[in-house]
Design a protein around this motif. Structure first.
Motif, mmCIF file in Angstrom:
data_model
loop_
_atom_site.group_PDB
_atom_site.id
_atom_site.type_symbol
_atom_site.label_atom_id
_atom_site.label_comp_id
_atom_site.label_asym_id
_atom_site.label_seq_id
_atom_site.Cartn_x
_atom_site.Cartn_y
_atom_site.Cartn_z
ATOM 1 N N ALA A 37 0.827 -1.215 0.000
ATOM 2 C CA ALA A 37 0.000 0.000 0.000
ATOM 3 C C ALA A 37 0.856 1.258 0.000
ATOM 4 O O ALA A 37 0.413 2.324 -0.457
ATOM 5 C CB ALA A 37 -0.926 0.006 1.210
ATOM 6 N N GLU A 38 2.085 1.158 0.494
ATOM 7 C CA GLU A 38 2.970 2.324 0.541
ATOM 8 C C GLU A 38 3.281 2.845 -0.847
ATOM 9 O O GLU A 38 3.294 4.058 -1.085
ATOM 10 C CB GLU A 38 4.257 1.943 1.273
ATOM 11 C CG GLU A 38 5.231 3.095 1.452
ATOM 12 C CD GLU A 38 6.506 2.665 2.142
ATOM 13 O OE1 GLU A 38 7.290 3.556 2.562
ATOM 14 O OE2 GLU A 38 6.741 1.440 2.256
ATOM 15 N N TRP A 40 1.432 2.511 -3.619
ATOM 16 C CA TRP A 40 0.257 3.094 -4.252
ATOM 17 C C TRP A 40 -0.104 4.450 -3.648
ATOM 18 O O TRP A 40 -0.592 5.329 -4.358
ATOM 19 C CB TRP A 40 -0.914 2.137 -4.163
ATOM 20 C CG TRP A 40 -0.683 0.895 -4.972
ATOM 21 C CD1 TRP A 40 -0.385 -0.351 -4.496
ATOM 22 C CD2 TRP A 40 -0.696 0.797 -6.396
ATOM 23 N NE1 TRP A 40 -0.229 -1.234 -5.532
ATOM 24 C CE2 TRP A 40 -0.423 -0.565 -6.715
ATOM 25 C CE3 TRP A 40 -0.931 1.696 -7.423
ATOM 26 C CZ2 TRP A 40 -0.361 -1.015 -8.019
ATOM 27 C CZ3 TRP A 40 -0.867 1.240 -8.739
ATOM 28 C CH2 TRP A 40 -0.591 -0.098 -9.022
ATOM 29 N N ARG A 41 0.149 4.616 -2.354
ATOM 30 C CA ARG A 41 -0.060 5.949 -1.756
ATOM 31 C C ARG A 41 0.934 6.946 -2.349
ATOM 32 O O ARG A 41 0.584 8.107 -2.619
ATOM 33 C CB ARG A 41 0.087 5.874 -0.244
ATOM 34 C CG ARG A 41 -1.090 5.234 0.473
ATOM 35 C CD ARG A 41 -1.045 5.534 1.965
ATOM 36 N NE ARG A 41 0.166 4.959 2.578
ATOM 37 C CZ ARG A 41 0.210 3.779 3.171
ATOM 38 N NH1 ARG A 41 -0.888 3.006 3.220
ATOM 39 N NH2 ARG A 41 1.324 3.341 3.718
ATOM 40 N N ALA A 42 2.175 6.513 -2.524
ATOM 41 C CA ALA A 42 3.184 7.405 -3.113
ATOM 42 C C ALA A 42 2.840 7.742 -4.557
ATOM 43 O O ALA A 42 2.986 8.892 -4.996
ATOM 44 C CB ALA A 42 4.560 6.747 -3.024
ATOM 45 N N TYR A 99 -0.130 7.818 -5.896
ATOM 46 C CA TYR A 99 -1.289 8.717 -5.891
ATOM 47 C C TYR A 99 -0.863 10.152 -5.610
ATOM 48 O O TYR A 99 -1.311 11.089 -6.285
ATOM 49 C CB TYR A 99 -2.294 8.246 -4.850
ATOM 50 C CG TYR A 99 -3.472 9.177 -4.669
ATOM 51 C CD1 TYR A 99 -4.484 9.239 -5.625
ATOM 52 C CD2 TYR A 99 -3.546 10.016 -3.558
ATOM 53 C CE1 TYR A 99 -5.555 10.105 -5.467
ATOM 54 C CE2 TYR A 99 -4.617 10.878 -3.394
ATOM 55 C CZ TYR A 99 -5.620 10.926 -4.355
ATOM 56 O OH TYR A 99 -6.675 11.798 -4.199
ATOM 57 N N ALA A 100 0.021 10.332 -4.614
ATOM 58 C CA ALA A 100 0.489 11.684 -4.292
ATOM 59 C C ALA A 100 1.306 12.288 -5.431
ATOM 60 O O ALA A 100 1.172 13.477 -5.741
ATOM 61 C CB ALA A 100 1.305 11.659 -3.004
ATOM 62 N N THR A 140 8.917 13.317 -0.525
ATOM 63 C CA THR A 140 7.595 12.740 -0.381
ATOM 64 C C THR A 140 7.276 11.895 -1.594
ATOM 65 O O THR A 140 7.955 11.973 -2.628
ATOM 66 C CB THR A 140 6.526 13.828 -0.219
ATOM 67 O OG1 THR A 140 5.251 13.227 0.006
ATOM 68 C CG2 THR A 140 6.462 14.706 -1.437
ATOM 69 N N ALA A 141 6.276 11.054 -1.468
ATOM 70 C CA ALA A 141 5.755 10.244 -2.559
ATOM 71 C C ALA A 141 6.860 9.361 -3.150
ATOM 72 O O ALA A 141 7.657 8.781 -2.424
ATOM 73 C CB ALA A 141 5.111 11.140 -3.606
#
Length: 294
Positions: free
Chosen positions: A89-90, A92-94, A96-97, A239-240
């Motif tokens: 999940a890490e 996919w969160r990155a 997305y950001a 980030t991301a």
């Protein structure tokens, strides 16, 4: 004495009998024969791309096993790490950001860059004022703009969107301007001689004629937008996807580091392929037809 009858062709107007055509002969261009399936397979571009990728993978594997060490993983380890990252999940969160800045920044570049390039290509007076700013954006290192954005906008999403837009808008503007200039001026003069209005010239001549170059600029700008997305996350704010690259580099997790880069490259290639497909669909009329030219 027996006479021999000879079969001759039809008599011409001058009295000359031409040679008789063989039965079954058809005049005119013959239909083009399609190559055999094996020849089509050999001439296919994906086959050469697959062979090139296979040679690259084997070379990478051999070099990593012999001289790679800790910082260069093998090809098999990179593939395994990439598959593992796609299940976290890490990642996919990155993504997305990161893609938030990519989508917003590239949309701004297209919405603002295409009309600006068309207007600059049409009106030379405006181009004299804006040409110097385009040259500045072309020659200025984009990494030097990051401190200015941090001081004026901050570390949020707005600064990342602005930098992505700055990265990609130059290609969009320059190619749109070149597309308008490539339109034959005689077409515009002929349209005016037939009483065409300025709006009709724009919609019937300038925009259709400049569309291939505009789509090329959008495709090139998309590649630069992905580059700007990664650079701003590496140099300005961790980030991301840029944050993942810095984290894996600091922890010496080479397979995960290479896997993240492979995922970024795969996304960029996918987006460029979609842009190239859209370009072919929208500018189908601009490509020559081999059957007609023959």
């Amino acid at each position: 004495m027996s006479t021999v009858t000879r079969h001759r062709g039809p008599r011409c107007a001058s009295g000359f009998r031409g040679p008789r055509r063989a039965s079954g002969f058809r005049a005119g261009p013959q239909p083009e024969q399609r190559p055999a399936p094996l020849r089509r397979l050999v001439n296919a571009a994906p086959l050469y791309q697959f062979l090139t990728f296979a040679v690259f993978a084997v070379g990478w594997e051999l070099y990593a096993r012999t001289r790679g060490g800790l910082l260069i993983p093998t090809f098999a380890e990179t593939v395994q790490a990439t598959a593992g990252l796609l299940g976290t999940a890490e990642l996919w969160r990155a993504m997305y950001a990161s893609n938030q800045a990519l989508v917003l920044g590239f949309a701004i570049a297209v919405v603002a860059g295409v009309p600006a390039g068309i207007v600059l290509g049409r009106f030379r007076t405006l181009e004299r004022f804006a040409d110097v700013y385009l040259n500045i954006l072309l020659v200025t290192p984009m990494a030097a703009i990051i401190p200015l954005l941090v001081m004026s906008v901050g570390f949020g999403l707005a600064s990342r969107v602005i930098l992505v837009a700055i990265f990609s808008i130059v290609m969009v503007v320059v190619n749109s301007r070149a597309g308008v200039r490539q339109v034959d001026p005689s077409l515009i003069e002929m349209a005016r001689s037939f009483g065409a209005t300025e709006r009709q010239i724009w919609t019937r001549i300038l925009l259709p004629g400049a569309l291939p170059a505009i789509m090329t600029g959008i495709r090139l700008g998309l590649g630069r937008a992905v580059t700007g997305m990664v650079i701003v996350e590496l140099l300005m704010v961790s980030t991301a996807l840029g944050g993942l690259i810095l984290e894996y580099r600091g922890l010496f997790k080479a397979p995960e580091l290479y896997g993240t880069i492979v995922i970024i490259l795969a996304e960029a290639l996918l987006l460029i392929s979609v842009a190239r497909w859209s370009e072919r669909k929208l500018t189908r009329w601009a490509r020559p037809n081999p059957a007609r030219s023959a």
